[in-house]
Write a protein that holds these residues in place. Sequence first.
Motif, PDB file in Angstrom:
ATOM      1  N   UNK A 397       0.819  -1.207   0.000  1.00 35.86           N
ATOM      2  CA  UNK A 397       0.000   0.000   0.000  1.00 35.86           C
ATOM      3  C   UNK A 397       0.854   1.259   0.000  1.00 35.86           C
ATOM      4  N   UNK A 398       2.000   1.210   0.676  1.00 33.26           N
ATOM      5  CA  UNK A 398       2.902   2.367   0.692  1.00 33.26           C
ATOM      6  C   UNK A 398       3.584   2.531  -0.662  1.00 33.26           C
ATOM      7  N   UNK A 399       3.964   1.399  -1.274  1.00 34.37           N
ATOM      8  CA  UNK A 399       4.687   1.463  -2.548  1.00 34.37           C
ATOM      9  C   UNK A 399       3.792   1.882  -3.706  1.00 34.37           C
ATOM     10  N   UNK A 400       2.498   1.524  -3.635  1.00 34.99           N
ATOM     11  CA  UNK A 400       1.606   1.740  -4.773  1.00 34.99           C
ATOM     12  C   UNK A 400       1.525   3.205  -5.213  1.00 34.99           C
ATOM     13  N   UNK A 401       1.252   4.177  -4.314  1.00 29.21           N
ATOM     14  CA  UNK A 401       1.144   5.555  -4.801  1.00 29.21           C
ATOM     15  C   UNK A 401       2.474   6.142  -5.260  1.00 29.21           C
ATOM     16  N   UNK A 402       3.596   5.560  -4.825  1.00 30.74           N
ATOM     17  CA  UNK A 402       4.898   6.100  -5.214  1.00 30.74           C
ATOM     18  C   UNK A 402       5.162   5.937  -6.704  1.00 30.74           C
ATOM     19  N   UNK A 403       4.548   4.927  -7.323  1.00 33.48           N
ATOM     20  CA  UNK A 403       4.813   4.698  -8.745  1.00 33.48           C
ATOM     21  C   UNK A 403       4.160   5.756  -9.621  1.00 33.48           C
ATOM     22  N   UNK A 404       3.284   6.592  -9.058  1.00 31.07           N
ATOM     23  CA  UNK A 404       2.612   7.618  -9.844  1.00 31.07           C
ATOM     24  C   UNK A 404       3.050   9.024  -9.536  1.00 31.07           C
ATOM     25  N   UNK A 405       4.126   9.190  -8.750  1.00 29.91           N
ATOM     26  CA  UNK A 405       4.519  10.530  -8.314  1.00 29.91           C
ATOM     27  C   UNK A 405       5.006  11.399  -9.475  1.00 29.91           C
ATOM     28  N   UNK A 406       5.511  10.772 -10.526  1.00 34.43           N
ATOM     29  CA  UNK A 406       6.029  11.554 -11.659  1.00 34.43           C
ATOM     30  C   UNK A 406       5.032  11.648 -12.801  1.00 34.43           C
ATOM     31  N   UNK A 407       3.779  11.262 -12.541  1.00 38.74           N
ATOM     32  CA  UNK A 407       2.761  11.357 -13.578  1.00 38.74           C
ATOM     33  C   UNK A 407       2.580  10.064 -14.339  1.00 38.74           C
ATOM     34  N   UNK A 408       1.822  10.158 -15.437  1.00 40.05           N
ATOM     35  CA  UNK A 408       1.420   8.977 -16.187  1.00 40.05           C
ATOM     36  C   UNK A 408       2.329   8.676 -17.370  1.00 40.05           C
ATOM     37  N   UNK A 409       3.372   9.465 -17.584  1.00 42.03           N
ATOM     38  CA  UNK A 409       4.105   9.373 -18.848  1.00 42.03           C
ATOM     39  C   UNK A 409       5.543   8.913 -18.677  1.00 42.03           C
ATOM     40  N   UNK A 410       5.869   8.272 -17.577  1.00 42.35           N
ATOM     41  CA  UNK A 410       7.201   7.704 -17.383  1.00 42.35           C
ATOM     42  C   UNK A 410       7.099   6.440 -16.540  1.00 42.35           C
ATOM     43  N   UNK A 411       7.926   5.445 -16.884  1.00 46.07           N
ATOM     44  CA  UNK A 411       7.950   4.186 -16.147  1.00 46.07           C
ATOM     45  C   UNK A 411       9.064   4.159 -15.115  1.00 46.07           C
ATOM     46  N   UNK A 412       9.813   5.256 -14.994  1.00 44.73           N
ATOM     47  CA  UNK A 412      10.948   5.280 -14.069  1.00 44.73           C
ATOM     48  C   UNK A 412      10.525   5.064 -12.617  1.00 44.73           C
ATOM     49  N   UNK A 413       9.484   5.753 -12.099  1.00 39.98           N
ATOM     50  CA  UNK A 413       9.107   5.510 -10.695  1.00 39.98           C
ATOM     51  C   UNK A 413       8.757   4.049 -10.417  1.00 39.98           C
ATOM     52  N   UNK A 414       8.064   3.382 -11.332  1.00 45.90           N
ATOM     53  CA  UNK A 414       7.736   1.976 -11.143  1.00 45.90           C
ATOM     54  C   UNK A 414       9.004   1.146 -10.987  1.00 45.90           C
ATOM     55  N   UNK A 415       9.963   1.354 -11.879  1.00 47.83           N
ATOM     56  CA  UNK A 415      11.192   0.572 -11.842  1.00 47.83           C
ATOM     57  C   UNK A 415      12.018   0.881 -10.596  1.00 47.83           C
ATOM     58  N   UNK A 416      12.046   2.154 -10.192  1.00 48.00           N
ATOM     59  CA  UNK A 416      12.797   2.535  -8.986  1.00 48.00           C
ATOM     60  C   UNK A 416      12.205   1.859  -7.757  1.00 48.00           C
ATOM     61  N   UNK A 417      10.867   1.896  -7.621  1.00 47.94           N
ATOM     62  CA  UNK A 417      10.214   1.259  -6.476  1.00 47.94           C
ATOM     63  C   UNK A 417      10.468  -0.244  -6.483  1.00 47.94           C
TER      64      UNK A 417
END
Length: 458
Positions: A397-417
């Motif tokens: 639950x903590x990790x889920x919102x972090x993947x969207x912090x940079x918006x909808x147009x980059x996959x970098x936050x998902x990979x970093x998390x």
Amino acid sequence: MPERGRTTRGPDGPEALIPGTAVTEESVIAAAAPPVPSPVARRSVGLLVTLILGGLTAVPPLSMDMYLPALPDVTDALHASAATVQLTLTACLAGMALGQLVVGPMSDKWGRRRPLITGLVVYVLATAVCAIAPTIELLIAFRLLQGLAGAAGIVIARAVVRDLYDGVDMARFFSTLMLISGVAPIIAPLIGGQVLRITDWRGVFYILTVIGIALTAVVWRLLPETLPPAERHGGGTVEALRTMRGLLADRVFTGYMLTGGFAFAALFAYISASPFVIQEIYGASPQTYSILFGVNSVGLVIVGQINGKILVGRVSLDKVLAVGLAVITVASAALLLMSVGTFGEVGLVPIAAGLFVLMSAMSLCMPNTNALALMRTRHSAGSASALLGTSSFLVGAIATPLVGVAGEHTAVPMAVVQLACSLVAVGCFMALCRPWRKQRKQRDATAGKRAGSKGAGN
């Protein structure tokens, strides 16, 4: 050899299973073996119980994955941002985490059936309200309640497995459950994608409501009580907290709990971000996304069966877990390198391949962390299961919102998390579980037995 079990009519429903004992896998488990059913009892209830437990463990992927293709539609229909809509996933995850802390001890006190049926009824009602929610705020609130109630199926399914099995048998059974519950993430996005062809996102929740009603009826009629009254625990909240504190004081149990929790968070980073990554960044349709998600779930199921049918019993569970963690970490690192453009502009296929490897390797981690942790608990399987599930869903639950912090147009936050969670999981496994010490003790014990045999021969 297990003792012969017997069944008797219990006060809480169908026949209560009164098991015997079983042989454990490793020396650390030897003193903690719980009663398990005889081969005869397993044959008589095994398939039925397996199917029901598979259905219960399918509740989380059904609740999450059928809804995934509809996330972009929800942002438009309820006039909310992508980050706000992802909170509907976070709320469901948080509810499933917190609900397990309540339901787990309840199942140790009152048996497995009553808390389970109550949770399923509330799940049905909450899901029905989600289907008619007029605002994003109301949807988030009832997704939280849906998660709280759905937690009953997750935690009690694991507790029932602990009631019935131990050691290698338990690890194999968890892998079997992954085969059954793994069908849910395969078909759920496909169903969700097809539902969006004929209706909107609300239709997904209507279908989930019907599924919840059907599962409640099956559990009510057919699931046996696996915790006899003589093995239940009295006491209230204070006793439950004391039990959980004792479990957390076990360094190795806590190590496996955290290892599984952070590995699970890497998986949920994929689940929450992939609809936007696949559809918004790479332009795939909801139906294409559903197919890719289904392919990844097939990998999860296949590797789970390799784990249960081939590896368990032949290779140490710790070694298999270590390989799974290594593969997840490498896959996460590759996804990050591709996302930041290290290899130039990559298309959908390389990203999908990396996600496939990551998701498939979860089948080497999740069943084995659950089995290794639960092997250390003879009593209070409900509380132990609650801690395992709560840690996983809270971190997720903590990790889920972090993947969207940079918006909808980059996959970098998902990979970093994903990479961060994988590295933390490896750190917990090495620092707290210390598998090499267990292997050293096993080698010393084996050497001692051989020396004793030679001495006796002389």
